[in-house]
Design an enzyme around this catalytic site. Structure first.
Site, PDB file in Angstrom:
ATOM      1  N   LYS A 237      26.263 -25.420 -12.008  1.00  0.00           N
ATOM      2  CA  LYS A 237      25.716 -26.695 -12.509  1.00  0.00           C
ATOM      3  C   LYS A 237      24.919 -27.315 -11.368  1.00  0.00           C
ATOM      4  O   LYS A 237      25.147 -26.962 -10.195  1.00  0.00           O
ATOM      5  CB  LYS A 237      26.836 -27.632 -12.969  1.00  0.00           C
ATOM      6  CG  LYS A 237      27.892 -27.926 -11.924  1.00  0.00           C
ATOM      7  CD  LYS A 237      28.960 -28.863 -12.446  1.00  0.00           C
ATOM      8  CE  LYS A 237      30.079 -29.019 -11.435  1.00  0.00           C
ATOM      9  NZ  LYS A 237      31.106 -29.967 -11.828  1.00  0.00           N
TER      10      LYS A 237
ATOM     11  N   THR B 118      32.916 -26.862 -16.191  1.00  0.00           N
ATOM     12  CA  THR B 118      32.455 -28.182 -16.609  1.00  0.00           C
ATOM     13  C   THR B 118      32.031 -28.083 -18.075  1.00  0.00           C
ATOM     14  O   THR B 118      31.281 -27.169 -18.413  1.00  0.00           O
ATOM     15  CB  THR B 118      31.261 -28.597 -15.718  1.00  0.00           C
ATOM     16  OG1 THR B 118      31.725 -28.605 -14.366  1.00  0.00           O
ATOM     17  CG2 THR B 118      30.732 -29.960 -16.089  1.00  0.00           C
TER      18      THR B 118
ATOM     19  N   PHE C 290      39.540 -33.300  -5.806  1.00  0.00           N
ATOM     20  CA  PHE C 290      40.727 -33.224  -4.940  1.00  0.00           C
ATOM     21  C   PHE C 290      40.520 -33.857  -3.577  1.00  0.00           C
ATOM     22  O   PHE C 290      41.386 -33.795  -2.726  1.00  0.00           O
ATOM     23  CB  PHE C 290      41.145 -31.766  -4.738  1.00  0.00           C
ATOM     24  CG  PHE C 290      41.036 -30.969  -5.993  1.00  0.00           C
ATOM     25  CD1 PHE C 290      41.878 -31.258  -7.056  1.00  0.00           C
ATOM     26  CD2 PHE C 290      40.083 -29.996  -6.129  1.00  0.00           C
ATOM     27  CE1 PHE C 290      41.763 -30.559  -8.234  1.00  0.00           C
ATOM     28  CE2 PHE C 290      39.957 -29.290  -7.304  1.00  0.00           C
ATOM     29  CZ  PHE C 290      40.800 -29.569  -8.376  1.00  0.00           C
ATOM     30  N   GLY C 291      39.365 -34.401  -3.338  1.00  0.00           N
ATOM     31  CA  GLY C 291      39.114 -34.983  -2.030  1.00  0.00           C
ATOM     32  C   GLY C 291      37.637 -35.267  -1.859  1.00  0.00           C
ATOM     33  O   GLY C 291      36.949 -35.596  -2.826  1.00  0.00           O
TER      34      GLY C 291
ATOM     35  N   ASP D 202      30.879 -25.183  -3.487  1.00  0.00           N
ATOM     36  CA  ASP D 202      32.024 -25.382  -4.369  1.00  0.00           C
ATOM     37  C   ASP D 202      32.476 -24.101  -5.069  1.00  0.00           C
ATOM     38  O   ASP D 202      32.126 -23.831  -6.226  1.00  0.00           O
ATOM     39  CB  ASP D 202      31.738 -26.468  -5.414  1.00  0.00           C
ATOM     40  CG  ASP D 202      33.024 -26.918  -6.095  1.00  0.00           C
ATOM     41  OD1 ASP D 202      34.078 -26.332  -5.803  1.00  0.00           O
ATOM     42  OD2 ASP D 202      32.967 -27.842  -6.921  1.00  0.00           O
TER      43      ASP D 202
ATOM     44  N   LYS E  73      35.058 -30.129   3.987  1.00  0.00           N
ATOM     45  CA  LYS E  73      35.659 -30.511   2.713  1.00  0.00           C
ATOM     46  C   LYS E  73      37.136 -30.790   2.955  1.00  0.00           C
ATOM     47  O   LYS E  73      37.843 -29.946   3.509  1.00  0.00           O
ATOM     48  CB  LYS E  73      35.470 -29.364   1.716  1.00  0.00           C
ATOM     49  CG  LYS E  73      36.004 -29.642   0.331  1.00  0.00           C
ATOM     50  CD  LYS E  73      35.385 -28.647  -0.639  1.00  0.00           C
ATOM     51  CE  LYS E  73      35.993 -28.642  -1.987  1.00  0.00           C
ATOM     52  NZ  LYS E  73      35.226 -27.831  -2.940  1.00  0.00           N
TER      53      LYS E  73
ATOM     54  N   LEU F  55      29.748 -37.247   2.238  1.00  0.00           N
ATOM     55  CA  LEU F  55      28.534 -36.688   1.612  1.00  0.00           C
ATOM     56  C   LEU F  55      28.702 -36.562   0.103  1.00  0.00           C
ATOM     57  O   LEU F  55      27.735 -36.612  -0.657  1.00  0.00           O
ATOM     58  CB  LEU F  55      28.258 -35.292   2.180  1.00  0.00           C
ATOM     59  CG  LEU F  55      27.963 -35.218   3.677  1.00  0.00           C
ATOM     60  CD1 LEU F  55      28.047 -33.774   4.161  1.00  0.00           C
ATOM     61  CD2 LEU F  55      26.577 -35.793   3.950  1.00  0.00           C
ATOM     62  N   GLY F  56      29.928 -36.367  -0.311  1.00  0.00           N
ATOM     63  CA  GLY F  56      30.181 -36.202  -1.739  1.00  0.00           C
ATOM     64  C   GLY F  56      31.672 -36.234  -2.006  1.00  0.00           C
ATOM     65  O   GLY F  56      32.475 -36.059  -1.085  1.00  0.00           O
TER      66      GLY F  56
ATOM     67  N   ASP G  49      31.322 -22.022 -12.106  1.00  0.00           N
ATOM     68  CA  ASP G  49      31.080 -23.472 -12.069  1.00  0.00           C
ATOM     69  C   ASP G  49      29.625 -23.791 -11.757  1.00  0.00           C
ATOM     70  O   ASP G  49      29.330 -24.730 -11.007  1.00  0.00           O
ATOM     71  CB  ASP G  49      32.020 -24.129 -11.035  1.00  0.00           C
ATOM     72  CG  ASP G  49      32.260 -25.608 -11.350  1.00  0.00           C
ATOM     73  OD1 ASP G  49      31.907 -26.051 -12.467  1.00  0.00           O
ATOM     74  OD2 ASP G  49      32.784 -26.320 -10.476  1.00  0.00           O
TER      75      ASP G  49
END
Ligand SMILES: Nc1ncnc2c1ncn2[C@@H]1O[C@H](COP(=O)(O)OP(=O)(O)OP(=O)(O)O)[C@@H](O)[C@H]1O
Length: 414
Positions: free
Chosen positions: A236, A269, A122-123, A252, A140, A117-118, A234
């Site tokens: 965004k 970011t 790191f993975g 996330d 994840k 999916l994304g 984070d």
């Protein structure tokens, strides 16, 4: 034009269009602003998003019947949710932080792994189906070697700890974790509507009421996190997913941190970093209010305020100068809020003042928001993702090259 280059923020992906915004089955192509699902309000093609965006102007105070919300299901039963605990600005369903408990442990063999999916640093995140209840989840997968190499062991442990603690309508639910010699696995709800990032890039920019709707849901999530002494760090559009009804889910928690006082780590970011982070001063929850300002700006303008085509260093220089050029189309109230969020002066930054998050919620730009209804998802979202298939419909996500290494392999544990 900064817009196109903002795609750089996205991790490498193999989008069929090569532009990183069109999902494989989405009829909407990134052509011009008039073809945008949300800005189509002006040009008028009959899309579900058109109605939604139009209705958004009044949606925030909508007294229409409640939106049907998806019942969240657990792979194995036993979630604990306890009643309200008072915070600075009480809202009806603030829940007391109690670690989520799952019955038994998961293993790789509990799930059928499907498409990616994304991807992240790191993975990657996979769509998976539980062999026990046939429901779909997102898992994840973090490569231990990568986590160690990038010195992210502590952040990875924090992510798990934070996610186990939180329970809120606009935050992703973590059901459990497991590991093998090579990887860490986090089992989360699968959020079908895709990333806000993709919708924003297709739309170029959101109309004022649409940006306001998403910003308001994010504000409630930040208020909740800060009441638990968690800084998110984070914010965004890539980390904001839309559920099948169009409500926000923040995912996330890789940089989320439990902080009572101040912290120093440089993470996040570039475009979204607050000046106190860039200048390596100690910082606190105030950084999330700065990032909320950047997010609102990006939703309204289609680009971030300190981007200017250069390297992260150039972005950092601009952040430290903190000079924002507001395009004339930004609504007066929105600009007033942004000026108070995107300020390096911590004694002036809204959200960080004596009134806390209530100062943000009470700002004129949010005047028509009925916060209690919003928290209950009782207000129609401005855009309902076209998730037409059943529960495992991943059509709203871009395609990525799949992992070539098999999961569950034995070997040395890094
Ligand atoms: N619960 C979920 N449901 C559906 N898709 C998800 C879910 N969680 C993550 N994704 C998708 O996977 C992508 C990567 O996830 P995430 O941002 O958690 O990974 P990461 O490795 O921490 O990334 P980063 O390097 O940006 O920190 C997201 O942008 C999103 O598209």
């Amino acid at each position: 034009m900064p817009f196109g280059s903002l795609l750089k923020k996205k991790k490498t992906k193999d989008s069929p269009s090569g532009q990183g915004v069109t999902s494989p089955t989405s009829p909407t192509k990134e052509t011009s602003s008039t073809s945008s699902p949300l800005s189509s309000k002006q040009s008028g093609p009959p899309q579900s998003t058109t109605t939604a965006a139009t209705s958004a102007s009044s949606a925030l105070t909508s007294t229409n019947g409640p939106v049907e919300t998806k019942a969240e299901s657990t792979p194995t039963p036993a979630t604990i949710a306890t009643p309200t605990e008072a915070t600075a600005t009480p809202t009806p369903i603030m829940e007391k932080v109690v670690p989520r408990q799952t019955k038994g442990k998961y293993t790789l063999t509990d799930f059928n792994f499907e498409r990616t999916l994304g991807t992240g640093s790191f993975g990657r995140v996979h769509l998976v189906q539980s062999k026990h209840n046939q429901r779909y989840y997102a898992v994840k997968v973090l490569k231990k070697q990568q986590v160690v190499k990038m010195k992210q062991i502590e952040h990875t442990n924090d992510e798990r700890r934070m996610l186990q603690r939180v329970k809120h309508p606009f935050l992703i639910t973590l059901w459990g974790t497991f590991q093998d010699a090579k990887n860490l696995y986090m089992v989360m709800d699968f959020i079908e509507g895709g990333e806000l990032f993709s919708l924003l890039r297709k739309s170029q920019r959101f109309p004022n009421p649409v940006a306001k709707f998403y910003a308001a849901e994010v504000t409630l999530a930040l208020e909740y996190l800060h009441a638990q002494n968690i800084i998110y760090r984070d914010l965004k559009p890539e980390n904001l997913l839309l559920d099948r009804h169009g409500h926000i889910k923040i995912t996330d928690f890789g940089f989320a941190k439990d902080v009572v006082d101040i912290t120093w780590t440089l993470c996040g970011t570039p475009d979204y970093l607050a000046p106190e982070v860039v200048s390596s001063k100690g910082y606190n929850k105030s950084v999330d209010w700065w990032s909320l300002g950047i997010l609102i700006f990006e939703m309204l303008c289609g680009f971030t305020p300190f981007w200017d085509g250069g390297s992260p260093v150039k972005i950092y220089e601009n952040i430290l100068k903190s000079k924002v050029k507001y395009p004339p189309y930004i609504h007066h109230d929105a600009q007033d809020l942004l000026v108070q969020l995107i300020t390096p002066d911590l004694t002036k930054r809204l959200g960080n003042l004596h009134g806390g998050p209530a100062d943000v919620k009470n700002h004129a730009w949010f005047a028509e928001v009925t916060w209690e209804r919003l928290l209950k998802k009782d207000i129609d979202a401005p855009y309902v993702p076209p998730v037409k298939g059943g529960q495992g419909d991943a059509s709203q996500f871009d395609k990525y090259p799949e992992e070539t290494e098999e999961y569950g392999k034995k070997g040395d544990d890094p």
